[in-house]
Design a protein around this motif. Structure first.
Motif, PDB file in Angstrom:
ATOM      1  N   PHE A  13       0.837  -1.204   0.000  1.00 45.71           N
ATOM      2  CA  PHE A  13       0.000   0.000   0.000  1.00 45.71           C
ATOM      3  C   PHE A  13       0.870   1.252   0.000  1.00 45.71           C
ATOM      4  N   ALA A  14       1.913   1.251   0.815  1.00 49.59           N
ATOM      5  CA  ALA A  14       2.804   2.412   0.880  1.00 49.59           C
ATOM      6  C   ALA A  14       3.509   2.644  -0.457  1.00 49.59           C
ATOM      7  N   LEU A  15       3.959   1.584  -1.097  1.00 51.33           N
ATOM      8  CA  LEU A  15       4.593   1.717  -2.411  1.00 51.33           C
ATOM      9  C   LEU A  15       3.613   2.265  -3.440  1.00 51.33           C
ATOM     10  N   LEU A  16       2.412   1.726  -3.443  1.00 50.58           N
ATOM     11  CA  LEU A  16       1.413   2.134  -4.424  1.00 50.58           C
ATOM     12  C   LEU A  16       0.994   3.581  -4.239  1.00 50.58           C
ATOM     13  N   TRP A  37       4.911  -2.461  -8.538  1.00 53.36           N
ATOM     14  CA  TRP A  37       5.307  -3.395  -7.479  1.00 53.36           C
ATOM     15  C   TRP A  37       4.316  -3.361  -6.319  1.00 53.36           C
ATOM     16  N   GLY A  38       3.900  -2.162  -5.925  1.00 51.56           N
ATOM     17  CA  GLY A  38       2.942  -2.042  -4.828  1.00 51.56           C
ATOM     18  C   GLY A  38       1.627  -2.725  -5.145  1.00 51.56           C
ATOM     19  N   ALA A  39       1.132  -2.547  -6.369  1.00 46.38           N
ATOM     20  CA  ALA A  39      -0.125  -3.185  -6.767  1.00 46.38           C
ATOM     21  C   ALA A  39       0.013  -4.704  -6.766  1.00 46.38           C
ATOM     22  N   PHE A  81      -0.448  -2.173 -14.354  1.00 47.20           N
ATOM     23  CA  PHE A  81       0.409  -3.048 -15.147  1.00 47.20           C
ATOM     24  C   PHE A  81       0.320  -2.756 -16.636  1.00 47.20           C
ATOM     25  N   PHE A  82      -0.875  -2.607 -17.158  1.00 43.35           N
ATOM     26  CA  PHE A  82      -1.028  -2.413 -18.591  1.00 43.35           C
ATOM     27  C   PHE A  82      -0.796  -0.980 -19.048  1.00 43.35           C
ATOM     28  N   SER A  83      -0.604  -0.066 -18.107  1.00 43.16           N
ATOM     29  CA  SER A  83      -0.322   1.330 -18.460  1.00 43.16           C
ATOM     30  C   SER A  83       1.112   1.713 -18.143  1.00 43.16           C
TER      31      SER A  83
END
Length: 112
Positions: A13-16, A37-39, A81-83
């Protein structure tokens, strides 16, 4: 094991969210690696936390809550991911991703 998964989930969550805020302030809007990576961490650790639909016990997770969080988490991952390879992202797409991240956290905290 549950606490380790929960800790990793919070790191995801923090990364995202941190990646989204950083990228929003830096401009142009794009998906950075911290967000991807966060997701991914959020989805994987969320599955690990939800997997023990243990059958009994007072800490049984609500299946409806898990379904809502799972759908939102997968939507966030797919959007990131796809963007990730686009040079510039539509502001609506970017803000929707950040907003869904906050909505998913709100579901986790406020849905009892």
């Amino acid at each position: 094991m549950r606490l380790i998964l929960l800790f990793a989930h919070l790191i995801g969550f923090a990364l995202l969210l941190g990646g989204a805020v950083t990228q929003y302030l830096a401009k142009p809007l794009r998906i950075n690696s911290a967000m991807v990576w966060g997701a991914g961490i959020q989805v994987l650790t969320g599955l690990g936390l939800a997997a023990p639909l243990r059958g009994g016990g007072d800490a049984e997770p609500d299946p409806a809550k898990l379904a809502v969080k799972g759908v939102i988490g997968i939507m966030i991952f797919v959007m990131a991911f796809f963007s990730r390879k686009r040079d510039v992202l539509n502001s609506g797409h970017f803000l929707a991703l950040a907003g869904l991240t906050l909505v998913n956290a709100a579901v986790a905290v406020f849905w009892r």
